[in-house]
Design a protein around this motif. Structure first.
Motif, PDB file in Angstrom:
ATOM      1  N   UNK A  21       0.788  -1.223   0.000  1.00 48.35           N
ATOM      2  CA  UNK A  21       0.000   0.000   0.000  1.00 48.35           C
ATOM      3  C   UNK A  21       0.824   1.279   0.000  1.00 48.35           C
ATOM      4  N   UNK A  22       2.093   1.225   0.396  1.00 47.63           N
ATOM      5  CA  UNK A  22       2.875   2.444   0.548  1.00 47.63           C
ATOM      6  C   UNK A  22       4.359   2.080   0.535  1.00 47.63           C
ATOM      7  N   UNK A  23       5.194   3.074   0.317  1.00 43.95           N
ATOM      8  CA  UNK A  23       6.648   2.910   0.426  1.00 43.95           C
ATOM      9  C   UNK A  23       7.152   3.959   1.402  1.00 43.95           C
ATOM     10  N   UNK A  24       7.809   3.519   2.464  1.00 40.79           N
ATOM     11  CA  UNK A  24       8.324   4.411   3.497  1.00 40.79           C
ATOM     12  C   UNK A  24       9.837   4.235   3.541  1.00 40.79           C
ATOM     13  N   UNK A  25      10.560   5.349   3.457  1.00 39.00           N
ATOM     14  CA  UNK A  25      12.016   5.317   3.522  1.00 39.00           C
ATOM     15  C   UNK A  25      12.447   6.232   4.654  1.00 39.00           C
ATOM     16  N   UNK A  26      13.273   5.714   5.564  1.00 38.41           N
ATOM     17  CA  UNK A  26      13.823   6.574   6.607  1.00 38.41           C
ATOM     18  C   UNK A  26      15.337   6.451   6.635  1.00 38.41           C
ATOM     19  N   UNK A  27      15.973   7.536   7.034  1.00 36.33           N
ATOM     20  CA  UNK A  27      17.425   7.615   7.117  1.00 36.33           C
ATOM     21  C   UNK A  27      17.792   7.701   8.587  1.00 36.33           C
ATOM     22  N   UNK A  28      18.680   6.811   9.027  1.00 35.87           N
ATOM     23  CA  UNK A  28      19.129   6.807  10.414  1.00 35.87           C
ATOM     24  C   UNK A  28      20.645   6.865  10.436  1.00 35.87           C
ATOM     25  N   UNK A  51       1.090   3.097  -3.900  1.00 33.12           N
ATOM     26  CA  UNK A  51       1.734   1.797  -4.022  1.00 33.12           C
ATOM     27  C   UNK A  51       2.481   1.617  -5.339  1.00 33.12           C
ATOM     28  N   UNK A  52       2.512   2.634  -6.186  1.00 33.11           N
ATOM     29  CA  UNK A  52       3.161   2.488  -7.492  1.00 33.11           C
ATOM     30  C   UNK A  52       4.677   2.618  -7.365  1.00 33.11           C
ATOM     31  N   UNK A  53       5.349   2.104  -8.371  1.00 33.86           N
ATOM     32  CA  UNK A  53       6.807   2.204  -8.381  1.00 33.86           C
ATOM     33  C   UNK A  53       7.260   3.634  -8.660  1.00 33.86           C
ATOM     34  N   UNK A  54       6.455   4.403  -9.376  1.00 30.91           N
ATOM     35  CA  UNK A  54       6.785   5.807  -9.617  1.00 30.91           C
ATOM     36  C   UNK A  54       6.792   6.602  -8.317  1.00 30.91           C
ATOM     37  N   UNK A  55       5.849   6.317  -7.436  1.00 29.25           N
ATOM     38  CA  UNK A  55       5.802   6.994  -6.136  1.00 29.25           C
ATOM     39  C   UNK A  55       7.018   6.636  -5.299  1.00 29.25           C
ATOM     40  N   UNK A  59       9.882   9.184  -3.722  1.00 29.60           N
ATOM     41  CA  UNK A  59      10.290   9.192  -2.316  1.00 29.60           C
ATOM     42  C   UNK A  59      11.801   9.055  -2.212  1.00 29.60           C
ATOM     43  N   UNK A  60      12.389   8.149  -2.982  1.00 30.80           N
ATOM     44  CA  UNK A  60      13.836   7.963  -2.960  1.00 30.80           C
ATOM     45  C   UNK A  60      14.563   9.204  -3.473  1.00 30.80           C
ATOM     46  N   UNK A  83       6.619  -5.060  -1.727  1.00 32.50           N
ATOM     47  CA  UNK A  83       5.833  -4.140  -2.532  1.00 32.50           C
ATOM     48  C   UNK A  83       6.499  -3.770  -3.851  1.00 32.50           C
ATOM     49  N   UNK A  84       5.766  -3.009  -4.646  1.00 30.78           N
ATOM     50  CA  UNK A  84       6.236  -2.601  -5.963  1.00 30.78           C
ATOM     51  C   UNK A  84       7.402  -1.618  -5.902  1.00 30.78           C
ATOM     52  N   UNK A  85       7.570  -0.935  -4.796  1.00 32.73           N
ATOM     53  CA  UNK A  85       8.530   0.149  -4.730  1.00 32.73           C
ATOM     54  C   UNK A  85       9.952  -0.236  -4.414  1.00 32.73           C
ATOM     55  N   UNK A  86      10.220  -1.468  -4.059  1.00 31.26           N
ATOM     56  CA  UNK A  86      11.575  -1.824  -3.630  1.00 31.26           C
ATOM     57  C   UNK A  86      12.585  -1.714  -4.760  1.00 31.26           C
ATOM     58  N   UNK A  87      12.259  -2.146  -5.963  1.00 32.96           N
ATOM     59  CA  UNK A  87      13.189  -2.064  -7.086  1.00 32.96           C
ATOM     60  C   UNK A  87      13.381  -0.615  -7.529  1.00 32.96           C
TER      61      UNK A  87
END
Length: 110
Positions: A21-28, A51-55, A59-60, A83-87
């Motif tokens: 449903x979503x792509x969340x990226x955090x930097x630590x 949930x799309x790869x474009x989104x 984010x990245x 999800x679709x966003x990992x690649x």
């Protein structure tokens, strides 16, 4: 922030959580303190477009513009989820020529 071998290099960790449903990226930092977080909803995508790869690429891209402003030596990338966003998120990080040292897949097994 130091690595395990106590050198003077600054290591940042990028956590990519790609769900259906979503792509969340955090930097630590290396200790786990969150310095920046972004998701497809925070970038401006709503509903099924999150949930799309474009989104995930958008984010990245936002994460990469943040990383260009701070000083660090190495990056460790941890990818979680199916999800679709990992690649797409990983391709965007590589496109910006960040000093990625390690890529780990930490997706739990059923």
């Amino acid at each position: 922030m130091k690595t395990l071998n106590d050198s003077n290099s600054v290591v940042m960790v990028i956590n990519i959580n790609a769900t259906y449903n979503n792509t969340i990226i955090n930097v630590t930092d290396f200790k786990g303190n969150v310095t920046f977080i972004s998701s497809a909803g925070m970038v401006g995508f709503k509903g099924a477009r999150r949930s799309s790869s474009f989104a995930a690429g958008a984010v990245a891209q936002k994460i990469c513009t943040y990383l260009k402003q701070i000083k660090f030596d190495e990056i460790i990338v941890k990818i979680k989820g199916l999800g679709n966003g990992r690649e797409s998120a990983m391709r965007t990080l590589i496109k910006y020529k960040l000093p990625i040292k390690t890529i780990l897949d930490v997706t739990p097994r059923p």
